[in-house]
Design a protein around this motif. Structure first.
Motif, mmCIF file in Angstrom:
data_model
loop_
_atom_site.group_PDB
_atom_site.id
_atom_site.type_symbol
_atom_site.label_atom_id
_atom_site.label_comp_id
_atom_site.label_asym_id
_atom_site.label_seq_id
_atom_site.Cartn_x
_atom_site.Cartn_y
_atom_site.Cartn_z
ATOM 1 N N GLU A 16 1.561 4.331 -3.363
ATOM 2 C CA GLU A 16 0.965 5.420 -4.153
ATOM 3 C C GLU A 16 1.728 5.636 -5.453
ATOM 4 O O GLU A 16 1.123 5.929 -6.493
ATOM 5 C CB GLU A 16 0.888 6.703 -3.330
ATOM 6 C CG GLU A 16 -0.123 6.629 -2.198
ATOM 7 C CD GLU A 16 -1.517 6.219 -2.647
ATOM 8 O OE1 GLU A 16 -1.997 6.745 -3.676
ATOM 9 O OE2 GLU A 16 -2.127 5.356 -1.977
ATOM 10 N N GLU A 17 3.034 5.486 -5.406
ATOM 11 C CA GLU A 17 3.847 5.618 -6.621
ATOM 12 C C GLU A 17 3.490 4.513 -7.622
ATOM 13 O O GLU A 17 3.334 4.763 -8.819
ATOM 14 C CB GLU A 17 5.331 5.557 -6.262
ATOM 15 C CG GLU A 17 6.251 5.802 -7.427
ATOM 16 C CD GLU A 17 7.717 5.836 -7.023
ATOM 17 O OE1 GLU A 17 8.556 5.741 -7.933
ATOM 18 O OE2 GLU A 17 8.032 5.947 -5.814
ATOM 19 N N PHE A 18 3.334 3.287 -7.125
ATOM 20 C CA PHE A 18 2.923 2.187 -7.998
ATOM 21 C C PHE A 18 1.559 2.464 -8.617
ATOM 22 O O PHE A 18 1.364 2.315 -9.823
ATOM 23 C CB PHE A 18 2.885 0.858 -7.236
ATOM 24 C CG PHE A 18 2.107 -0.195 -7.961
ATOM 25 C CD1 PHE A 18 2.594 -0.762 -9.127
ATOM 26 C CD2 PHE A 18 0.859 -0.589 -7.508
ATOM 27 C CE1 PHE A 18 1.857 -1.717 -9.828
ATOM 28 C CE2 PHE A 18 0.111 -1.539 -8.187
ATOM 29 C CZ PHE A 18 0.616 -2.099 -9.355
ATOM 30 N N ASN A 46 -3.726 -7.820 3.497
ATOM 31 C CA ASN A 46 -2.344 -7.355 3.340
ATOM 32 C C ASN A 46 -2.327 -6.319 2.218
ATOM 33 O O ASN A 46 -2.066 -6.644 1.063
ATOM 34 C CB ASN A 46 -1.410 -8.524 3.008
ATOM 35 C CG ASN A 46 -1.378 -9.548 4.117
ATOM 36 O OD1 ASN A 46 -1.238 -9.191 5.287
ATOM 37 N ND2 ASN A 46 -1.527 -10.811 3.769
ATOM 38 N N THR A 47 -2.589 -5.077 2.573
ATOM 39 C CA THR A 47 -2.859 -4.050 1.571
ATOM 40 C C THR A 47 -1.639 -3.599 0.776
ATOM 41 O O THR A 47 -1.771 -2.762 -0.113
ATOM 42 C CB THR A 47 -3.546 -2.834 2.215
ATOM 43 O OG1 THR A 47 -2.697 -2.320 3.250
ATOM 44 C CG2 THR A 47 -4.905 -3.223 2.796
ATOM 45 N N ALA A 76 10.781 -1.569 -15.182
ATOM 46 C CA ALA A 76 11.882 -0.807 -14.582
ATOM 47 C C ALA A 76 11.364 0.119 -13.483
ATOM 48 O O ALA A 76 11.996 0.259 -12.432
ATOM 49 C CB ALA A 76 12.615 -0.006 -15.652
ATOM 50 N N GLN A 77 10.196 0.726 -13.703
ATOM 51 C CA GLN A 77 9.624 1.627 -12.706
ATOM 52 C C GLN A 77 8.977 0.872 -11.557
ATOM 53 O O GLN A 77 8.900 1.391 -10.440
ATOM 54 C CB GLN A 77 8.586 2.542 -13.359
ATOM 55 C CG GLN A 77 9.197 3.561 -14.282
ATOM 56 C CD GLN A 77 8.163 4.522 -14.823
ATOM 57 O OE1 GLN A 77 6.974 4.242 -14.841
ATOM 58 N NE2 GLN A 77 8.613 5.680 -15.271
ATOM 59 N N THR A 78 8.509 -0.342 -11.809
ATOM 60 C CA THR A 78 7.771 -1.093 -10.794
ATOM 61 C C THR A 78 8.693 -1.888 -9.878
ATOM 62 O O THR A 78 8.510 -1.901 -8.654
ATOM 63 C CB THR A 78 6.765 -2.041 -11.474
ATOM 64 O OG1 THR A 78 5.903 -1.265 -12.312
ATOM 65 C CG2 THR A 78 5.920 -2.783 -10.445
#
Length: 98
Positions: A16-18, A46-47, A76-78
């Motif tokens: 969800e963050e991604f 493969n979700t 950087a965030q991913t």
């Protein structure tokens, strides 16, 4: 045209963050000079595995993006959300049927 395919596998608790971050940056990536197309796919079985497909006018345009502040911030965030090493391919489209 150069097609860039990136496979990313995420920690399930981080998906969800991604997705929230992708929603925030997707138009900026698509509007980056030389980017003609951007899509995000999710593996059917493969979700926690996702793919980005992006079309670039040239390898130089892709490299300009990869060295940009936009990419550095997105990456950087991913990358902290992964549960496996990402894979990437630069390919040339041979045929397309619609």
């Amino acid at each position: 045209m150069l097609v860039r395919i990136v496979k990313m596998s995420f920690e399930p608790s981080k998906i969800e963050e991604f997705l929230a971050n992708f929603e925030t940056v997707k138009q900026k990536i698509r509007d980056f000079e030389g980017c003609q197309f951007l899509e995000l796919y999710r593996d059917h079985n493969n979700t926690n595995i996702f793919f980005t497909y992006s079309y670039w006018n040239s390898e130089n345009d892709l490299n300009n993006y990869r060295h940009s502040e936009l990419f550095k911030g997105v990456w950087a965030q991913t990358k902290v959300l992964f549960n496996a090493k990402p894979e990437a391919w630069s390919v040339n489209k041979i045929a397309s049927l619609e």
